[in-house]
Design an enzyme around this catalytic site. Structure first.
Site, PDB file in Angstrom:
ATOM      1  N   HIS A  22     -63.620  85.627  10.864  1.00 26.88           N
ATOM      2  CA  HIS A  22     -63.601  86.509   9.806  1.00 26.88           C
ATOM      3  C   HIS A  22     -64.043  87.870   9.981  1.00 26.88           C
ATOM      4  O   HIS A  22     -63.415  88.816   9.512  1.00 26.88           O
ATOM      5  CB  HIS A  22     -64.342  85.651   8.656  1.00 26.88           C
ATOM      6  CG  HIS A  22     -63.949  84.343   8.071  1.00 26.88           C
ATOM      7  ND1 HIS A  22     -64.875  83.198   8.189  1.00 26.88           N
ATOM      8  CD2 HIS A  22     -62.816  83.858   7.916  1.00 26.88           C
ATOM      9  CE1 HIS A  22     -64.533  82.222   7.989  1.00 26.88           C
ATOM     10  NE2 HIS A  22     -63.180  82.453   7.804  1.00 26.88           N
ATOM     11  N   CYS A 130     -54.734  70.762   4.600  1.00 28.31           N
ATOM     12  CA  CYS A 130     -54.004  72.066   4.775  1.00 28.31           C
ATOM     13  C   CYS A 130     -53.251  72.206   3.244  1.00 28.31           C
ATOM     14  O   CYS A 130     -52.895  73.439   2.881  1.00 28.31           O
ATOM     15  CB  CYS A 130     -52.640  71.763   5.646  1.00 28.31           C
ATOM     16  SG  CYS A 130     -52.997  71.443   7.184  1.00 28.31           S
ATOM     17  N   CYS A 144     -51.235  65.721  11.697  1.00 23.96           N
ATOM     18  CA  CYS A 144     -51.207  67.511  11.241  1.00 23.96           C
ATOM     19  C   CYS A 144     -51.773  68.098  12.411  1.00 23.96           C
ATOM     20  O   CYS A 144     -53.059  67.551  13.061  1.00 23.96           O
ATOM     21  CB  CYS A 144     -52.320  67.399  10.276  1.00 23.96           C
ATOM     22  SG  CYS A 144     -52.800  69.127  10.051  1.00 23.96           S
ATOM     23  N   LYS A 299     -67.132  73.056  13.643  1.00 23.62           N
ATOM     24  CA  LYS A 299     -68.397  72.468  13.248  1.00 23.62           C
ATOM     25  C   LYS A 299     -68.812  71.393  13.952  1.00 23.62           C
ATOM     26  O   LYS A 299     -70.259  71.432  14.246  1.00 23.62           O
ATOM     27  CB  LYS A 299     -68.222  72.263  11.610  1.00 23.62           C
ATOM     28  CG  LYS A 299     -68.660  73.283  10.496  1.00 23.62           C
ATOM     29  CD  LYS A 299     -68.770  72.585   9.363  1.00 23.62           C
ATOM     30  CE  LYS A 299     -68.710  73.642   8.214  1.00 23.62           C
ATOM     31  NZ  LYS A 299     -68.493  72.974   6.943  1.00 23.62           N
TER      32      LYS A 299
HETATM   33  O1  ME8 Z   1     -56.264  80.947   5.562  1.00 22.17           O
HETATM   34  N1  ME8 Z   1     -60.247  83.710  15.338  1.00 22.17           N
HETATM   35  O2  ME8 Z   1     -58.493  81.482   4.555  1.00 22.17           O
HETATM   36  P1  ME8 Z   1     -59.571  81.147   5.888  1.00 22.17           P
HETATM   37  C1  ME8 Z   1     -59.847  84.932  14.804  1.00 22.17           C
HETATM   38  N2  ME8 Z   1     -57.543  81.532   2.301  1.00 22.17           N
HETATM   39  N3  ME8 Z   1     -59.727  84.846  13.459  1.00 22.17           N
HETATM   40  C2  ME8 Z   1     -60.014  83.662  12.878  1.00 22.17           C
HETATM   41  C3  ME8 Z   1     -60.616  82.748  13.420  1.00 22.17           C
HETATM   42  C4  ME8 Z   1     -60.629  82.609  14.717  1.00 22.17           C
HETATM   43  N4  ME8 Z   1     -61.116  81.570  15.421  1.00 22.17           N
HETATM   44  N5  ME8 Z   1     -60.737  81.584  12.440  1.00 22.17           N
HETATM   45  C5  ME8 Z   1     -60.469  82.432  11.308  1.00 22.17           C
HETATM   46  C6  ME8 Z   1     -57.103  81.247   4.928  1.00 22.17           C
HETATM   47  N6  ME8 Z   1     -59.900  83.449  11.488  1.00 22.17           N
HETATM   48  C7  ME8 Z   1     -56.512  81.708   3.171  1.00 22.17           C
HETATM   49  C8  ME8 Z   1     -56.037  82.985   3.549  1.00 22.17           C
HETATM   50  S1  ME8 Z   1     -54.507  84.894   2.256  1.00 22.17           S
HETATM   51  C9  ME8 Z   1     -53.421  85.360   1.204  1.00 22.17           C
HETATM   52  C10 ME8 Z   1     -55.120  83.474   2.132  1.00 22.17           C
HETATM   53  C11 ME8 Z   1     -59.527  84.620  10.444  1.00 22.17           C
HETATM   54  O3  ME8 Z   1     -61.052  81.229   5.391  1.00 22.17           O
HETATM   55  C12 ME8 Z   1     -58.177  85.080  10.507  1.00 22.17           C
HETATM   56  O4  ME8 Z   1     -58.033  86.075   9.672  1.00 22.17           O
HETATM   57  O5  ME8 Z   1     -59.067  79.875   6.557  1.00 22.17           O
HETATM   58  C13 ME8 Z   1     -57.416  83.866   9.772  1.00 22.17           C
HETATM   59  O6  ME8 Z   1     -56.076  84.244   9.242  1.00 22.17           O
HETATM   60  C14 ME8 Z   1     -58.538  83.874   8.725  1.00 22.17           C
HETATM   61  O7  ME8 Z   1     -59.912  83.948   9.185  1.00 22.17           O
HETATM   62  C15 ME8 Z   1     -58.325  82.472   7.960  1.00 22.17           C
HETATM   63  O8  ME8 Z   1     -59.305  82.417   6.836  1.00 22.17           O
END
Ligand code: ME8
Length: 532
Positions: A22, A130, A144, A299
């Site tokens: 994030h 998902c 999945c 985790k």
């Molecule tokens: O998918 N490396 O939220 P999310 C790099 N709520 N970036 C990463 C990562 C990693 N290992 N893991 C997560 C969602 N990210 C939805 C989105 S938008 C309209 C709704 C980052 O909390 C990256 O930006 O699962 C990824 O796309 C996002 O966190 C997914 O966040």
């Protein structure tokens, strides 16, 4: 003023606290937004949290609190983290905001009225993790691909969005707009997915199964599918349909996401916009995944990396620099303690930090801190100018930054730094200082080096805003800071202001330099970590 541009991150789920991934996307979008401000372009930068759906409900149940209480708590963690990482977002959206909920309902009603949403019974395989239906061919060994669990067969009546109707139009749009999805590999991934017939999207969940969501405006027994709700944040945050921000910034939009969510952003979202008669965003900028010590963050493995901890140990600017320099935007990267320490020690402490302290120390020693002013008249002095190298660095940097190739932008700056380090060795100011006939040359050499540092301080601003400001303060050229509002933040030099060469003025007295980046001793860090 150039065209206004709108930058977005995904809105993050509030089912777990923020982690390295994030932080990366948000810092990358922040760097792009800050660079855009440097290009004198009006900028609106959005991030926020995605708060509806099964995931959140389940997480709240585990803690024995309501989903709203749970969402408030975790959303707060994200909101409070961003200022700590120097994120310059202009707004933070939450999908539980009343304004957002209204826009989702209006959009659904609009698409429903146009006939692109229909009611139908459906039997399919569903992954609860998902929160979506899968097709057999998408599964890996019947499981999945994301969760490794076997999806369940469910049969229910729901509302569907006619995505299939727009398939050919979308393929054509992607092919005729080369920057719509980038880098190229992700555009190809979407196009290859679109070779198969596109299924209509189930955009409702019956309240008998899920109540934590936005009620459909045309059927109160259902809530909205969380992705339809979440994607709408990008326009609800701007006050769609007639807010001033929407009129100004949409559709000049650059979305930033990782590869895990290209399908909703590269397929559902453009089709939703098209069906509602809204212009499409400009580009979807997709990056790879951060692994930790060679493994996927999880985790159960216990390697979920906390950005608060890492930036606490190494500092915010070094952390931001490491993330931007280490990952090639679009490809996966690996996070280990050794790589971050190596980067900080070699690029920041050795290359930039040493250069800065060498130059300012020499200026202090030879000129008591007074900035020398070279006389540009002789050919020899002209030949000593570093101006052409600065020009090249700026051009390469600009091209790379415009294309989200942040690592390449930094490489261009570091090449210039390395040229300056060699320039010191070649011109050996300590020898020049011994001969009074060489006084003018010594002044020219030191002046050029100070000018070079001025250029570097401007170019590192998007990635290391605090260091940029600190260097400028020590060079006596800091801009005034206004911190009350990000919109008016003006503590940086625009790209147009970086050149011409020869901006440092005489009669300024500079101090002895402090250490910009202390070298990191791995043993100290390990001890610090063990004590925790
Ligand atoms: O998918 N490396 O939220 P999310 C790099 N709520 N970036 C990463 C990562 C990693 N290992 N893991 C997560 C969602 N990210 C939805 C989105 S938008 C309209 C709704 C980052 O909390 C990256 O930006 O699962 C990824 O796309 C996002 O966190 C997914 O966040």
């Amino acid at each position: 003023m150039n065209q206004p541009t709108f930058f977005t991150t995904p809105i993050y789920y509030v089912n777990a606290k923020p982690h390295l991934g994030h932080a990366y996307t948000t810092i990358a979008a922040d760097v792009a937004a800050r660079f855009n401000r440097m290009c004198s372009s009006d900028t609106f930068f959005l991030t926020g949290t995605d708060e509806h759906g099964d995931k959140i409900l389940e997480a709240a149940k585990k803690e024995n609190i309501t989903p709203k209480e749970y969402a408030d708590k975790i959303s707060g963690l994200f909101r409070n983290l961003w200022p700590e990482l120097d994120i310059s977002n202009n707004y933070f959206i939450r999908t539980t905001n009343a304004d957002h909920i209204k826009v989702v309902k209006d959009l659904l009603q609009k698409i429903y009225d146009s006939g692109d949403i229909y009611f139908s019974e459906y039997e399919g395989i569903y992954c609860f993790g998902c929160e979506r239906f899968y097709q057999e061919r998408e599964l890996v060994n019947g499981k999945c691909p994301d969760h490794g669990t076997e999806p369940e067969k469910i049969k229910e009546a729901n509302y569907f969005f006619k995505m299939s109707k727009y398939q050919d139009w979308l393929i054509d749009h992607i092919k005729t707009h080369p920057d719509f999805i980038r880098p190229e590999r992700y555009k190809n991934e979407i196009l290859s997915f679109l070779k198969e017939p596109l299924e209509d999207l189930c955009i409702s969940r019956p309240k008998s199964r899920l109540t934590w969501g936005i009620t459909l405006p045309f059927d109160h027994d259902f809530v909205t599918y969380v992705w339809f709700d979440a994607l709408t944040n990008y326009i609800s945050a701007l006050g769609y349909p007639d807010g001033e921000l929407f009129k100004k910034f949409w559709p000049h939009t650059k979305h930033f996401v990782a590869k895990d969510i290209i399908k909703p952003h590269g397929i559902y979202w453009p089709i939703m916009l098209k069906a509602a008669g809204i212009d499409l965003y400009e580009s979807l900028n997709v990056h790879g995944f951060w692994n930790v010590s060679g493994t996927k963050m999880s985790k159960s493995i216990g390697n979920v990396t906390d950005p608060v901890e890492v930036s606490g140990i190494y500092g915010v600017d070094p952390f931001r620099y490491f993330l931007m320099r280490e990952m090639v935007f679009g490809l996966d990267a690996n996070f280990t303690e050794d790589t971050i320490v190596q980067r900080i020690n070699s690029d920041l402490a050795n290359d930039l930090g040493n250069l800065f302290s060498r130059v300012l120390s020499m200026n202090f020693k030879y000129f008591r801190g007074n900035i020398p002013q070279p006389d540009e008249r002789t050919e020899k002095e002209k030949a000593l100018s570093l101006e052409k190298y600065a020009d090249t660095a700026i051009k390469e940097y600009q091209k790379a930054m415009e294309n989200t190739m942040f690592h390449r932008g930094l490489i261009a700056v570091w090449e210039f730094i390395s040229i300056m380090n060699k320039y010191i060795d070649n011109n050996a100011p300590w020898t020049l200082a011994k001969e009074s006939s060489q006084k003018k040359t010594l002044e020219t050499v030191i002046y050029n080096l100070l000018e070079g540092l001025r250029v570097v301080s401007c170019l590192i601003y998007p990635v290391m805003p605090e260091t940029s400001f600190r260097m400028q303060k020590l060079l006596g050229i800091e801009k005034e800071r206004t911190e009350q509002n990000n919109d008016t933040e003006n503590d940086f030099y625009t790209l147009n202001e970086v050149m011409p060469w020869h901006q440092l003025k005489k009669n300024k007295k500079l101090e002895k330099p402090p250490i910009l980046f202390p070298r990191i001793d791995t043993d100290t860090i390990r001890t610090k970590e063990m004590k925790k």
